[in-house]
Scaffold this motif. Sequence first.
Motif, PDB file in Angstrom:
ATOM      1  N   ASP A 306       0.825  -1.214   0.000  1.00 35.69           N
ATOM      2  CA  ASP A 306       0.000   0.000   0.000  1.00 35.69           C
ATOM      3  C   ASP A 306       0.859   1.262   0.000  1.00 35.69           C
ATOM      4  O   ASP A 306       0.522   2.263   0.633  1.00 35.69           O
ATOM      5  CB  ASP A 306      -0.951   0.003   1.201  1.00 35.69           C
ATOM      6  N   GLU A 440      -7.244  -2.463  -7.231  1.00 35.08           N
ATOM      7  CA  GLU A 440      -6.863  -1.932  -5.928  1.00 35.08           C
ATOM      8  C   GLU A 440      -5.857  -2.775  -5.148  1.00 35.08           C
ATOM      9  O   GLU A 440      -5.047  -2.223  -4.394  1.00 35.08           O
ATOM     10  CB  GLU A 440      -8.123  -1.758  -5.052  1.00 35.08           C
ATOM     11  N   TRP A 519     -15.069  -5.508  -2.801  1.00 33.55           N
ATOM     12  CA  TRP A 519     -13.685  -5.027  -2.708  1.00 33.55           C
ATOM     13  C   TRP A 519     -12.687  -6.179  -2.598  1.00 33.55           C
ATOM     14  O   TRP A 519     -11.494  -6.005  -2.888  1.00 33.55           O
ATOM     15  CB  TRP A 519     -13.536  -4.111  -1.495  1.00 33.55           C
TER      16      TRP A 519
END
Length: 521
Positions: A306, A440, A519
């Motif tokens: 991240d 993502e 997600w």
Amino acid sequence: MPATTLTCRRIAMALRPLLLSALLAGCAALPSLEGRIASTVITETKHTQLGEALAPLAAQHPGVSGIYPLADGRDAFAARALLAAAAQRSLDVQYYIWHKDITGTLLFDALRQAAERGVRVRLLLDDNNTSGLDQTLAMLGKQKNIDIRLFNPLVPRSPRALAFMTDFSRVNRRMHNKSFTADNQATIVGGRNVGDEYFGAAGEVLFSDLDVLAIGPVVDDVSQQFDRYWNSASAYPAQLLLTKPVAGDAATIAAEADRIDDTKAAEEYMQALRTSPFVRQMMERTLPFEWAKTRMVSDDPAKVLDKARPGTGVAENLKNLLGVPKKEVDLISPYFVPGKAGTKAFADLAHKGVGVRILTNALEATDVAAVHAGYAKWRKPLLEAGVLLYESRRSWEVGDAREQPGRFGSSASSLHAKTFSVDDQRIFVGSFNFDPRSIELNTEMGLVIDSPALASQLGQAMRSTIPQRAYQVLLAPDGSLYWIARNANGTITRYDTEPGTSVWQRMGVAILSVLPIDWLL
């Protein structure tokens, strides 16, 4: 003592080892990378046999790369095996999944043989799918000239599920990239992992998939991308994580490959390879490459921590490189979860008169029902906007997948190719699915190829071949969905529920579709 008290005590006693393991796992840490040696691509390879064979071809087409699509699974395996056999300086190999089956074992042995010849072999595997491979990798790693690293590794090694219990936010992110590069002269990039189902060697279990073999300047881009991952903070030398093999070394892998070679299944598969026109063309250096401007796109490996810079991902790069569609978009994605934003984007294109055609897996063909649930909820708004939706069937009447491959896929039990084209001008081939996980969570890579010839082939397939080999999803006047299958005899079969599925499968998807799990998909 009450029975309920006894039952509770027994449950507590049974769970105690698991809870203790979880607590200990929470204390387990990744090994230190201090002392890890960085390495980079070997660039002086023009005098290798691959360099001498391919460099003159590239010199005739300055500024562009040569592309050859690998739609047939057997050709895709042969291309890797032949590159491994031809390499003289280096093999850089990066995969998300590697199975220890016929093709996986044979390719492990191909790497071992290359290393024995003095070729430097760097093997980078995502650790999520290495279950059962620790001993094999440890044995392979004992071979001189082979260096193995595990990306975003799981700690503890066993039971592996504990890593998800104690470090979920990290291990939920994976390296989905796939590339196989020999001597920095030729590379294979696309959607295939390593395993029998990806290479047409698994009997009834087959994937319709797509890779491309590339030569020319884009190969160095792929090599530089490999270096970024190899030297990243998430790539751990395998010896730091794996226990020493109980017995055996790289020679054990050679013996296992010899044993597999003697099986009937392997012999049938190798016979098919020996008669492959692709193999003959590759050996004779007569492959008809498509020469086109080709650009590699890849996520920053820091994405799994991240820490990637915003706006640098594959999704953003694809928007810039593919441009704004003016006439049509053709998209093939086995795991298609557009979400609210993606659905609006496709709907807006359709409202502007852009033809949007999408192919994904039908419920009967998917290997991940939860992903289908994430997609199913968006079918109605897509259809209402005028998007054409096709769902790959598990099988159809015309021929056999291994006998009649199409340019961009074949009759198979499950769609796995990831490709899309814009305006019959540009095409993407890679690992990227149109879903939240690719956007993502996972790292992805692929090639954007400015080739009207290749892009129009995909467009033609979506206009003619795909409608004959997939269900088309349609919207009835009352707002309900129905599916049609075009049969070989010219008739049409209509289904008012998801074809080829049971009521329990449909009920399960319905339940999953209302859960807030998009997600994760």
